[in-house]
Motif scaffolding. Sequence first.
Motif, short mmCIF file in Angstrom:
data_model
loop_
_atom_site.label_atom_id
_atom_site.label_comp_id
_atom_site.label_asym_id
_atom_site.label_seq_id
_atom_site.Cartn_x
_atom_site.Cartn_y
_atom_site.Cartn_z
N HIS A 89 0.65 -1.13 -0.11
CA HIS A 89 0.11 -0.18 -0.04
C HIS A 89 0.81 1.07 -0.08
O HIS A 89 0.85 2.50 -0.62
N GLU A 90 1.91 1.40 0.73
CA GLU A 90 2.72 2.35 1.02
C GLU A 90 3.57 2.86 -0.17
O GLU A 90 3.45 3.98 -0.78
N VAL A 91 4.34 1.76 -0.83
CA VAL A 91 5.19 1.88 -1.92
C VAL A 91 4.13 2.14 -3.19
O VAL A 91 4.52 2.95 -3.99
N HIS A 98 -1.93 4.16 -7.75
CA HIS A 98 -2.58 4.09 -6.69
C HIS A 98 -3.38 2.73 -6.55
O HIS A 98 -4.24 2.09 -7.09
N ILE A 99 -2.98 2.15 -5.06
CA ILE A 99 -3.80 1.02 -4.75
C ILE A 99 -4.36 1.14 -3.36
O ILE A 99 -3.80 1.92 -2.43
N SER A 103 -6.90 -3.73 -1.74
CA SER A 103 -6.38 -4.33 -2.78
C SER A 103 -4.63 -4.83 -2.49
O SER A 103 -4.21 -5.83 -2.75
N ALA A 104 -4.21 -3.86 -1.46
CA ALA A 104 -2.84 -4.32 -1.10
C ALA A 104 -2.58 -5.47 -0.22
O ALA A 104 -2.00 -6.50 -0.59
N TYR A 105 -3.82 -5.75 0.70
CA TYR A 105 -3.71 -6.96 1.39
C TYR A 105 -4.38 -8.02 0.69
O TYR A 105 -3.82 -9.23 0.81
#
Length: 186
Positions: A89-91, A98-99, A103-105
């Motif tokens: 999420h951060e990167v 944009h995520i 979605s990152a998880y």
Amino acid sequence: MSPLMLFRLILPSSGAWARLRDHPPSVLALILFPVLPLALIPPIMLYQAGTGYPEAFGDAFAGREWGYITIILFLAELLTFAVMGWLIHEVGNTRSAHISAHSAYLVAAVAPVPMWLSAFALFVPSLTVITSIALIGLIWSCAIVFRGISHLCRIGADVEAMSITYTVMAASVLAWGLLLAIIWGL
């Protein structure tokens, strides 16, 4: 999530990521499956190999506290899921992509599945076989992270997705290397 779906996640135009993006499972559902049950495979297999035939891996494996080591490994896998989701999420949001956190998880839950499944190689008391299958699992995991980021961030340029994937995987491999060093020292 079926094994066929997992294979489709590395293909560039399979539609598997679009289906997951359009109908995402909740984070709780991701934790209940695939994270919790599949994260149990490596500790169980490591315990079986460590207590069953430690001599196949050298003298360093003999006489270890495998129950303690496998509990640490399992907890580290759960922590890695949480940190990897946060990191994606951060990167993913520090660049032009944009995520969402969800979605990152989703990527963080699906990406380690090949690594978790590669632990079944521990049934074979051969360091060469185990290492080879683990490397295949790592490559497959990298491909899943790349495709997941490409599709869920809707990045047009593969270079951007590769950059995010490289950062995430480099941090993940570094963290696992540190964990293995700690476990080796126990």
